[in-house]
Write an enzyme that holds these catalytic residues in place. Structure first.
Site, short mmCIF file in Angstrom:
data_model
loop_
_atom_site.label_atom_id
_atom_site.label_comp_id
_atom_site.label_asym_id
_atom_site.label_seq_id
_atom_site.Cartn_x
_atom_site.Cartn_y
_atom_site.Cartn_z
N PHE A 129 0.82 -1.21 0.00
CA PHE A 129 0.00 0.00 0.00
C PHE A 129 0.85 1.26 0.00
O PHE A 129 0.37 2.34 -0.38
CB PHE A 129 -0.96 -0.01 1.20
N LYS A 130 2.10 1.16 0.41
CA LYS A 130 2.97 2.34 0.45
C LYS A 130 3.14 2.98 -0.93
O LYS A 130 3.48 4.16 -1.04
CB LYS A 130 4.35 1.98 1.02
#
Length: 466
Positions: A111-112
């Site tokens: 998700f980063k």
């Protein structure tokens, strides 16, 4: 829009300076002086927008004083066109009203990427405009490092140094960082844990004299406001896909540093109907112990099958505390100084205000593996250990079965094969084609002692113009 520190003593800054500064000079974190608020009618009008256009609607109020609209749109289009799914953040149904939002379709499978692929472009834009060079110093528990390196490796005005805890990230996570070639990329394996790495980063931002006044540090960790800003968007995306804003949503968020779930809290404050946010943690459960019992106490950090959440000092929690204390920076500073010495609590009415929205759960390794196996047997859908913790916490804490429950799927299961093996499944998650040769690529990293002076000395010698 102006940004203020959670500790109340640093000067207010505009977006460009906040982007480059990271930590405030008083040790606090920057937050907007005020948030944009969208009506239900306006949010409803965003249904069906491509992800990059939705991102523009949500984020532009935060940057409009610094970046022309057309330039920002171009950055967003370039950022999210690099994701491997047309919808960017697809939803997968687990049960009648239970969902996983896949946030691992970006280039580094976590998700980063949503924030860090954008952050690299923002840095390039601002640094080119200013004709300025910076040194990025970041700490990672596994995923931030590879996403930051991928997002910033082409930046002409940046040297990037990423600290990770030696032998405490998965092999895939490590190789994603250490196999990227570039004269401006430096990976440091610190003989300590993530909290040690994060502490070094914070102390280095507080005193940058080791750089000799020739450059400045910039942050890629979620202390950087731009990281939080970009994560707000997918809460709107999920809600709109499932009937929002005309119905409320609940989210379960695997979290260690509190940044991802704080973005959900901001989405609610900006007008998105959210009835529940579940803090999903592993054995390193400082956030769960606070939210369930109003006791904030650091304990010994433990190594788990969900290493990205092996964190005991949750930096972004300070941003929530700032709101819970009526944005009183002095009160937050006093509370956190006391927390460094021993357990603390906040006034009961403040804690109860937080509990109106937040629930929490801590999930051990065995239950994580049981959840991975259970979901696969039910749906032939493979969860990574962090997402499995989110799913288990969602089921344990759910308040209302009629409200859609969305767990944030934070990483691809191929990044954590040990947890899949431990769960007893014979299935082996495969890396996508662009990473198929990951284990054949040459690694490059430096192992250093858990010593601030040694780490700072390495930085001062190895940045481009040293």
């Amino acid at each position: 829009m102006r940004y203020i520190s959670t500790r109340g003593e640093a000067p207010a800054l505009g977006f460009e300076d906040v982007l480059l500064t990271g930590l405030a000079t008083d040790g606090g974190l920057y937050v907007p002086e005020s948030l944009p608020h969208f009506s239900l009618e306006e949010i409803r009008s965003w249904r069906g927008l491509p992800y990059s256009e939705l991102a523009f609607k949500v984020m532009y109020p935060f940057v409009e004083d610094a970046i022309p609209a057309d330039d920002f749109r171009k950055m967003l289009d370039e950022t999210y066109s690099g994701f491997a799914h047309q919808s960017v953040a697809p939803l997968v149904q687990l049960d009648s009203n239970e969902w996983v939002m896949e946030l691992f379709r970006g280039p580094t499978l976590a998700f980063k990427d949503f924030a860090l692929q954008l952050l690299g472009r923002l840095l390039d834009y601002v640094l080119e405009k200013r004709k300025q060079h910076v040194v990025i110093m970041g700490a990672t528990s596994g995923d931030t490092g590879s996403a930051a390196i991928e997002g910033c490796r082409r930046c002409e005005h940046v040297d990037i140094f990423i600290l990770h805890p030696y032998q405490r990230v998965s092999e895939v996570q490590r190789r994603q960082m250490t196999t990227v070639q570039g004269d401006n990329i430096h990976n440091i394996a610190v003989k300590g844990n993530f909290d040690d790495c994060q502490r070094m980063v914070k102390e280095s931002f507080g005193d940058q004299s080791f750089l000799g006044g020739k450059t400045q540090l910039a942050a890629v960790n979620s202390i950087n406001w731009a990281r939080i800003m970009a994560q707000i968007v997918y809460y709107f995306q999920a809600s709109l896909a499932l009937g929002g804003p005309d119905r409320s949503m609940a989210f379960s968020v695997p979290t260690g540093n509190f940044g991802d779930i704080f973005a959900g809290y901001l989405a609610k404050k900006m007008g998105l109907p959210i009835s529940q946010l579940v803090i999903a943690t592993n054995r390193n459960d400082i956030l769960h112990r606070f939210m369930s019992g109003n006791r904030y106490e650091q304990q010994q950090l433990e190594h788990t099958l969900s290493p990205s959440m092996d964190i005991m000092v949750s930096s972004n929690f300070e941003r929530l505390l700032f709101d819970l204390h009526g944005r009183d920076g002095a009160a937050v500073k006093d509370l956190l100084e006391n927390a460094a010495k021993g357990p603390v609590s906040i006034e009961d009415y403040r804690w109860k205000a937080a509990r109106k929205l937040f629930d929490s759960d801590a999930v051990d390794d065995k239950t994580t593996c049981d959840t991975i196996r259970e979901i696969y047997e039910q749906n032939e859908y493979l969860l990574d250990p962090h997402t499995a913790i989110g799913v288990r916490a969602a089921r344990n804490c759910r308040r209302d079965a009629t409200v859609p429950m969305i767990t944030l799927g934070t990483a691809h299961p191929a990044k954590f094969p040990d947890a899949i093996v431990e769960s007893g499944l014979s299935v082996k998650p495969q890396l996508p084609p662009h990473m198929a040769d990951l284990f054949e690529r040459e690694e490059r990293y430096t192992v250093l002692e858990n010593d601030l002076a040694e780490v700072q000395g390495f930085l001062s010698k190895h940045w481009k113009n040293a």
